[in-house]
Scaffold this active site. Sequence first.
Site, PDB file in Angstrom:
ATOM      1  N   ASN A 202       0.879  -1.165   0.000  1.00 35.61           N
ATOM      2  CA  ASN A 202       0.000   0.000   0.000  1.00 35.61           C
ATOM      3  C   ASN A 202       0.918   1.218   0.000  1.00 35.61           C
ATOM      4  OD1 ASN A 202      -1.791   2.044   0.523  1.00 35.61           O
ATOM      5  ND2 ASN A 202      -2.310   1.374   2.603  1.00 35.61           N
ATOM      6  N   TRP A 203       1.077   1.801  -1.184  1.00 33.19           N
ATOM      7  CA  TRP A 203       2.028   2.909  -1.295  1.00 33.19           C
ATOM      8  C   TRP A 203       1.543   4.172  -0.577  1.00 33.19           C
ATOM      9  CZ3 TRP A 203       3.950   3.070  -7.149  1.00 33.19           C
ATOM     10  CH2 TRP A 203       4.623   1.879  -7.424  1.00 33.19           C
ATOM     11  N   LYS A 204       0.262   4.244  -0.308  1.00 24.60           N
ATOM     12  CA  LYS A 204      -0.336   5.455   0.301  1.00 24.60           C
ATOM     13  C   LYS A 204      -0.043   6.667  -0.583  1.00 24.60           C
ATOM     14  CE  LYS A 204      -0.227   3.251   4.780  1.00 24.60           C
ATOM     15  NZ  LYS A 204      -0.152   3.377   6.237  1.00 24.60           N
TER      16      LYS A 204
ATOM     17  N   HIS B 215      -9.563   1.297   4.711  1.00 20.34           N
ATOM     18  CA  HIS B 215      -8.330   1.564   5.463  1.00 20.34           C
ATOM     19  C   HIS B 215      -8.621   2.557   6.583  1.00 20.34           C
ATOM     20  CE1 HIS B 215      -4.280   2.715   6.509  1.00 20.34           C
ATOM     21  NE2 HIS B 215      -3.872   1.625   5.894  1.00 20.34           N
TER      22      HIS B 215
ATOM     23  N   GLU C 144      -7.027   4.945   7.708  1.00 21.70           N
ATOM     24  CA  GLU C 144      -6.753   6.353   7.374  1.00 21.70           C
ATOM     25  C   GLU C 144      -7.928   6.966   6.611  1.00 21.70           C
ATOM     26  OE1 GLU C 144      -2.952   5.649   5.510  1.00 21.70           O
ATOM     27  OE2 GLU C 144      -2.121   5.070   7.452  1.00 21.70           O
TER      28      GLU C 144
ATOM     29  N   GLU D 284      -5.612  -4.749  10.486  1.00 19.81           N
ATOM     30  CA  GLU D 284      -4.576  -3.747  10.751  1.00 19.81           C
ATOM     31  C   GLU D 284      -4.893  -2.997  12.034  1.00 19.81           C
ATOM     32  OE1 GLU D 284      -2.524  -2.616   6.780  1.00 19.81           O
ATOM     33  OE2 GLU D 284      -4.211  -1.269   7.080  1.00 19.81           O
TER      34      GLU D 284
ATOM     35  N   GLY E 293       2.376   2.244  10.852  1.00 18.04           N
ATOM     36  CA  GLY E 293       3.369   3.300  10.692  1.00 18.04           C
ATOM     37  C   GLY E 293       4.031   3.712  11.997  1.00 18.04           C
TER      38      GLY E 293
ATOM     39  N   SER F 102       3.256  -2.061  10.507  1.00 14.66           N
ATOM     40  CA  SER F 102       4.694  -2.177  10.758  1.00 14.66           C
ATOM     41  C   SER F 102       5.242  -3.575  10.487  1.00 14.66           C
ATOM     42  CB  SER F 102       5.033  -1.726  12.182  1.00 14.66           C
ATOM     43  OG  SER F 102       4.641  -0.382  12.378  1.00 14.66           O
TER      44      SER F 102
ATOM     45  N   GLY G 171       2.737  -1.090   4.284  1.00 10.62           N
ATOM     46  CA  GLY G 171       2.827   0.325   3.946  1.00 10.62           C
ATOM     47  C   GLY G 171       4.277   0.725   3.711  1.00 10.62           C
TER      48      GLY G 171
HETATM   49  P1  PGA Z   1       2.710   0.279   7.672  1.00 12.96           P
HETATM   50  O1  PGA Z   1       1.246   0.501   7.047  1.00 12.96           O
HETATM   51  O2  PGA Z   1       3.231  -1.018   7.105  1.00 12.96           O
HETATM   52  O3  PGA Z   1       3.497   1.464   7.231  1.00 12.96           O
HETATM   53  O4  PGA Z   1       2.527   0.212   9.162  1.00 12.96           O
HETATM   54  C1  PGA Z   1       0.379  -0.573   6.829  1.00 12.96           C
HETATM   55  C2  PGA Z   1      -0.908  -0.071   6.239  1.00 12.96           C
HETATM   56  O5  PGA Z   1      -1.407   0.972   6.660  1.00 12.96           O
HETATM   57  O6  PGA Z   1      -1.462  -0.694   5.304  1.00 12.96           O
END
Ligand code: PGA
Length: 252
Positions: free
Chosen positions: A9-11, A96, A98, A168, A174, A214, A235
Amino acid sequence: MAKKIVAGNWKMNKNLQEGIELAKGLNEALAADKPNCGVVICTPFIHLAKVSEIINHNVIGLGAENCADKASGAFTGEVSAEMVKSTGAEYVILGHSERREYYNETPEILKEKVDLALANGLKVIFCIGESEAQRDKNEQNAVVKAELEGSVFHLSAEQFKNIVIAYEPIWAIGTGKTATADQAEEIHAYIRSVIAEKYGAEVAADTSILYGGSCKASNAPELFAKPDIDGGLIGGASLKVADFKGIIDAWK
Ligand code: PGA
């Protein structure tokens, strides 16, 4: 048996040129060393069409990170599921944390998105997971169950086969704080039991349930060794070929 998947997931990272470089690099690395699992990269909308031409879709699936809750029309700035599909993408991440938190995506909105994604032939990587405060109150099981009921449990068993679940925990995204493999396995097993209650044991056994938060090359082997963890949604560690490949290689 559920398909094993490592999804990136490049965000909101990488401009177009950087994204092309990353996709090319990953495509080359996996051509040279075939993965032992399904690999998916979910990119910003603007990358999809180009990246779709670069990657070998037999090895790397392509996904968007979101799609609109409307089919088409006067919705300035939105990107529909049909548009995503037309780029060559096969997946879309929905739900997600976010998106839920910063863009106020409710279970009802997510349900609309899920329906449109499936109607347009996309597979959905549907994210669920509790906040730190909810975990402190031991509410994680109730939270993930409600998230499933709110946006995907209206689907038929046939439709549900196109859903990949990503657990998640918000407190691990993150932050560098990973759920322990035992903590993750406990809730993954619970999620599978909830799916089994709704759709039966066979559908539940075939549903890929990914861990996200993470996840990196150093902790992926321990997480992926658990019976109910079918891979990861990655991510930060999906933004460099070597880091992402390190996680993919955890399946070897
Ligand atoms: P992260 O994000 O690996 O940077 O913790 C995972 C995600 O939000 O899909």
